[in-house]
Design a protein around this motif. Structure first.
Motif, PDB file in Angstrom:
ATOM      1  N   ASP A   1       0.763  -1.297  -0.166  1.00  0.00           N
ATOM      2  CA  ASP A   1      -0.111   0.061  -0.064  1.00  0.00           C
ATOM      3  C   ASP A   1       0.842   1.206   0.080  1.00  0.00           C
ATOM      4  OD1 ASP A   1      -2.230  -1.445  -0.227  1.00  0.00           O
ATOM      5  OD2 ASP A   1      -2.475  -1.398   2.142  1.00  0.00           O
ATOM      6  N   SER A   2       1.975   1.107   0.690  1.00  0.00           N
ATOM      7  CA  SER A   2       2.891   2.408   0.612  1.00  0.00           C
ATOM      8  C   SER A   2       3.239   2.752  -0.781  1.00  0.00           C
ATOM      9  CB  SER A   2       3.851   2.300   1.767  1.00  0.00           C
ATOM     10  OG  SER A   2       5.087   1.392   1.324  1.00  0.00           O
ATOM     11  N   LEU A   3       3.280   1.711  -1.503  1.00  0.00           N
ATOM     12  CA  LEU A   3       4.207   2.004  -3.186  1.00  0.00           C
ATOM     13  C   LEU A   3       3.053   2.139  -4.150  1.00  0.00           C
ATOM     14  CD1 LEU A   3       6.866  -0.886  -2.682  1.00  0.00           C
ATOM     15  CD2 LEU A   3       7.019   1.491  -2.474  1.00  0.00           C
ATOM     16  N   CYS A   4       1.772   2.047  -3.726  1.00  0.00           N
ATOM     17  CA  CYS A   4       0.931   2.245  -4.973  1.00  0.00           C
ATOM     18  C   CYS A   4       0.888   3.675  -5.269  1.00  0.00           C
ATOM     19  CB  CYS A   4      -0.439   1.549  -4.487  1.00  0.00           C
ATOM     20  SG  CYS A   4      -0.441   0.033  -4.315  1.00  0.00           S
ATOM     21  N   VAL A   5       1.892   4.077  -6.024  1.00  0.00           N
ATOM     22  CA  VAL A   5       1.974   5.509  -6.727  1.00  0.00           C
ATOM     23  C   VAL A   5       0.943   5.693  -7.717  1.00  0.00           C
ATOM     24  CG1 VAL A   5       4.179   5.625  -5.850  1.00  0.00           C
ATOM     25  CG2 VAL A   5       3.807   4.719  -8.107  1.00  0.00           C
ATOM     26  N   CYS A   6       0.458   4.783  -8.516  1.00  0.00           N
ATOM     27  CA  CYS A   6      -0.187   4.960  -9.699  1.00  0.00           C
ATOM     28  C   CYS A   6      -0.842   3.860 -10.262  1.00  0.00           C
ATOM     29  CB  CYS A   6       0.452   5.617 -10.792  1.00  0.00           C
ATOM     30  SG  CYS A   6       2.048   5.287 -11.307  1.00  0.00           S
ATOM     31  N   ASP A   7      -1.680   3.859 -11.068  1.00  0.00           N
ATOM     32  CA  ASP A   7      -2.445   2.383 -11.718  1.00  0.00           C
ATOM     33  C   ASP A   7      -1.169   1.743 -12.760  1.00  0.00           C
ATOM     34  OD1 ASP A   7      -4.480   2.722 -10.389  1.00  0.00           O
ATOM     35  OD2 ASP A   7      -5.766   3.706 -12.054  1.00  0.00           O
ATOM     36  N   ASN A   8      -0.136   2.411 -13.053  1.00  0.00           N
ATOM     37  CA  ASN A   8       0.816   1.760 -13.885  1.00  0.00           C
ATOM     38  C   ASN A   8       2.053   1.321 -13.293  1.00  0.00           C
ATOM     39  OD1 ASN A   8       1.896   4.210 -13.544  1.00  0.00           O
ATOM     40  ND2 ASN A   8       2.117   4.821 -15.709  1.00  0.00           N
ATOM     41  N   TYR A   9       1.952   1.030 -12.048  1.00  0.00           N
ATOM     42  CA  TYR A   9       3.192   0.616 -11.387  1.00  0.00           C
ATOM     43  C   TYR A   9       2.943  -0.754 -10.690  1.00  0.00           C
ATOM     44  CZ  TYR A   9       6.761  -0.373  -7.803  1.00  0.00           C
ATOM     45  OH  TYR A   9       7.201  -0.982  -6.915  1.00  0.00           O
ATOM     46  N   THR A  10       3.794  -1.779 -10.646  1.00  0.00           N
ATOM     47  CA  THR A  10       3.473  -2.758  -9.738  1.00  0.00           C
ATOM     48  C   THR A  10       4.989  -3.519  -9.398  1.00  0.00           C
ATOM     49  OG1 THR A  10       2.398  -4.750  -9.305  1.00  0.00           O
ATOM     50  CG2 THR A  10       3.074  -4.582 -11.629  1.00  0.00           C
ATOM     51  N   VAL A  11       4.702  -4.515  -8.610  1.00  0.00           N
ATOM     52  CA  VAL A  11       6.148  -5.425  -8.371  1.00  0.00           C
ATOM     53  C   VAL A  11       6.048  -6.603  -9.096  1.00  0.00           C
ATOM     54  CG1 VAL A  11       7.442  -6.477  -6.608  1.00  0.00           C
ATOM     55  CG2 VAL A  11       6.409  -4.183  -6.224  1.00  0.00           C
ATOM     56  N   LEU A  12       6.974  -7.195  -9.530  1.00  0.00           N
ATOM     57  CA  LEU A  12       7.135  -8.448 -10.276  1.00  0.00           C
ATOM     58  C   LEU A  12       8.276  -9.281  -9.579  1.00  0.00           C
ATOM     59  CD1 LEU A  12       6.110 -10.662 -12.456  1.00  0.00           C
ATOM     60  CD2 LEU A  12       8.097  -9.562 -13.950  1.00  0.00           C
TER      61      LEU A  12
ATOM     62  N   ASP B   1      -0.462 -14.168   5.477  1.00  0.00           N
ATOM     63  CA  ASP B   1      -1.741 -14.463   4.862  1.00  0.00           C
ATOM     64  C   ASP B   1      -1.782 -14.076   3.183  1.00  0.00           C
ATOM     65  OD1 ASP B   1      -4.438 -14.579   3.783  1.00  0.00           O
ATOM     66  OD2 ASP B   1      -5.248 -12.966   5.125  1.00  0.00           O
ATOM     67  N   PHE B   2      -1.622 -15.104   2.462  1.00  0.00           N
ATOM     68  CA  PHE B   2      -1.556 -15.007   0.977  1.00  0.00           C
ATOM     69  C   PHE B   2      -2.677 -14.176   0.391  1.00  0.00           C
ATOM     70  CE2 PHE B   2       1.248 -18.535   2.290  1.00  0.00           C
ATOM     71  CZ  PHE B   2       2.267 -18.409   1.209  1.00  0.00           C
ATOM     72  N   ALA B   3      -3.674 -14.061   1.081  1.00  0.00           N
ATOM     73  CA  ALA B   3      -4.906 -13.348   0.503  1.00  0.00           C
ATOM     74  C   ALA B   3      -4.631 -12.092   0.397  1.00  0.00           C
ATOM     75  CB  ALA B   3      -6.248 -14.038   1.273  1.00  0.00           C
ATOM     76  N   ASN B   4      -3.540 -11.566   0.998  1.00  0.00           N
ATOM     77  CA  ASN B   4      -3.479 -10.208   1.057  1.00  0.00           C
ATOM     78  C   ASN B   4      -2.437  -9.648  -0.003  1.00  0.00           C
ATOM     79  OD1 ASN B   4      -5.400  -9.594   2.855  1.00  0.00           O
ATOM     80  ND2 ASN B   4      -4.155  -9.972   4.857  1.00  0.00           N
ATOM     81  N   GLU B   5      -2.083 -10.541  -0.826  1.00  0.00           N
ATOM     82  CA  GLU B   5      -0.964 -10.190  -1.814  1.00  0.00           C
ATOM     83  C   GLU B   5      -1.538  -9.383  -2.930  1.00  0.00           C
ATOM     84  OE1 GLU B   5       0.875 -13.926  -2.950  1.00  0.00           O
ATOM     85  OE2 GLU B   5       2.041 -13.979  -1.071  1.00  0.00           O
ATOM     86  N   LYS B   6      -0.612  -8.374  -3.181  1.00  0.00           N
ATOM     87  CA  LYS B   6      -0.900  -7.461  -4.108  1.00  0.00           C
ATOM     88  C   LYS B   6      -0.059  -7.544  -5.394  1.00  0.00           C
ATOM     89  CE  LYS B   6      -3.312  -4.027  -1.553  1.00  0.00           C
ATOM     90  NZ  LYS B   6      -3.660  -5.106  -0.262  1.00  0.00           N
ATOM     91  N   PHE B   7       1.091  -8.112  -5.360  1.00  0.00           N
ATOM     92  CA  PHE B   7       1.926  -8.044  -6.382  1.00  0.00           C
ATOM     93  C   PHE B   7       1.809  -9.539  -7.229  1.00  0.00           C
ATOM     94  CE2 PHE B   7       4.162  -4.911  -3.442  1.00  0.00           C
ATOM     95  CZ  PHE B   7       3.771  -3.881  -4.174  1.00  0.00           C
ATOM     96  N   PHE B   8       2.666  -9.284  -8.270  1.00  0.00           N
ATOM     97  CA  PHE B   8       2.894 -10.674  -9.070  1.00  0.00           C
ATOM     98  C   PHE B   8       4.165 -11.590  -8.931  1.00  0.00           C
ATOM     99  CE2 PHE B   8       0.148  -7.334 -10.698  1.00  0.00           C
ATOM    100  CZ  PHE B   8      -0.973  -7.991 -11.216  1.00  0.00           C
ATOM    101  N   VAL B   9       3.882 -12.802  -9.580  1.00  0.00           N
ATOM    102  CA  VAL B   9       5.057 -13.625  -9.364  1.00  0.00           C
ATOM    103  C   VAL B   9       5.096 -14.569 -10.853  1.00  0.00           C
ATOM    104  CG1 VAL B   9       5.871 -15.711  -8.155  1.00  0.00           C
ATOM    105  CG2 VAL B   9       4.874 -14.003  -6.935  1.00  0.00           C
ATOM    106  N   VAL B  10       6.351 -14.571 -11.284  1.00  0.00           N
ATOM    107  CA  VAL B  10       6.502 -15.617 -12.083  1.00  0.00           C
ATOM    108  C   VAL B  10       7.938 -16.420 -11.796  1.00  0.00           C
ATOM    109  CG1 VAL B  10       6.174 -14.138 -14.181  1.00  0.00           C
ATOM    110  CG2 VAL B  10       8.480 -14.145 -13.285  1.00  0.00           C
TER     111      VAL B  10
END
Length: 181
Positions: free
Chosen positions: A85-96, A119-128
């Motif tokens: 939540d502290s990194l959500c600067v805009c809709d065009n950014y995320t973590v991979l 709690d994995f249900a609260n994850e907001k970022f993406f994984v490969v």
């Protein structure tokens, strides 16, 4: 205008005649292209989507490279997810998260060993998953030290920042100035 100030800041940072080894690595890493095209599927929580659809949505990505079996990697993963939540600067950014390993389930089990109440249900970022070790192979011209520090890339896969915005207020400020251009 912000782009101009960022360039001046980076030039001033590296204009000294004597750079530390880490500063030299950062200088040589900035604006290099990183290859992330080897992935076809990205995962968020238990949902999957095509990598292309994911990449089309986000202009800026923080690339966090982790290895399954690396004990310090699990708390690092948890810290990023908890600070989402502290990194959500805009809709065009995320973590991979690029996880070198064989299964997401194995990685998840080790996260629970590291923090049993996670709690994995609260994850907001993406994984490969990188089970073929192709990420490091395809990016062998990028210093491993820089890769392990986290890389912020733009829509053209150019490295814009080396280091985590979670590491210090100054890094967070620099991160925001890049992502909000």
């Amino acid at each position: 205008m912000k782009k101009y100030f960022i360039c001046i800041y980076v030039i001033m940072m590296f204009s000294c005649t004597h750079l530390s080894p880490q500063q030299e690595i950062i200088k040589n890493t900035l604006n290099k292209n990183i290859d992330i095209g080897m992935f076809s599927i990205v995962r968020q929580q238990r949902e999957e989507q095509s990598f292309k659809k994911f990449r089309d949505k986000y202009k800026y990505l923080s690339i966090v490279y982790l290895e399954d079996g690396c004990t310090p990697c699990y708390p690092k993963y948890i810290k990023w997810q908890k600070n989402a939540d502290s990194l959500c600067v805009c809709d065009n950014y995320t973590v991979l998260f690029i996880i070198e390993g064989n299964s997401y389930e194995n990685f998840s089990r080790k996260i629970l060993i590291s923090e049993p109440k996670y709690d994995f249900a609260n994850e907001k970022f993406f994984v490969v998953l990188d089970n073929n070790h192709s990420f490091l192979d395809k990016n062998s011209d990028i210093n491993r030290w820089a890769i392990e520090r986290t890389l912020l890339i733009d829509g053209d896969n150019k490295i814009k920042l080396v280091g985590s915005p979670l590491s210090s207020p100054k890094m967070k400020e620099l991160f925001y100035s890049i992502c909000t251009q």
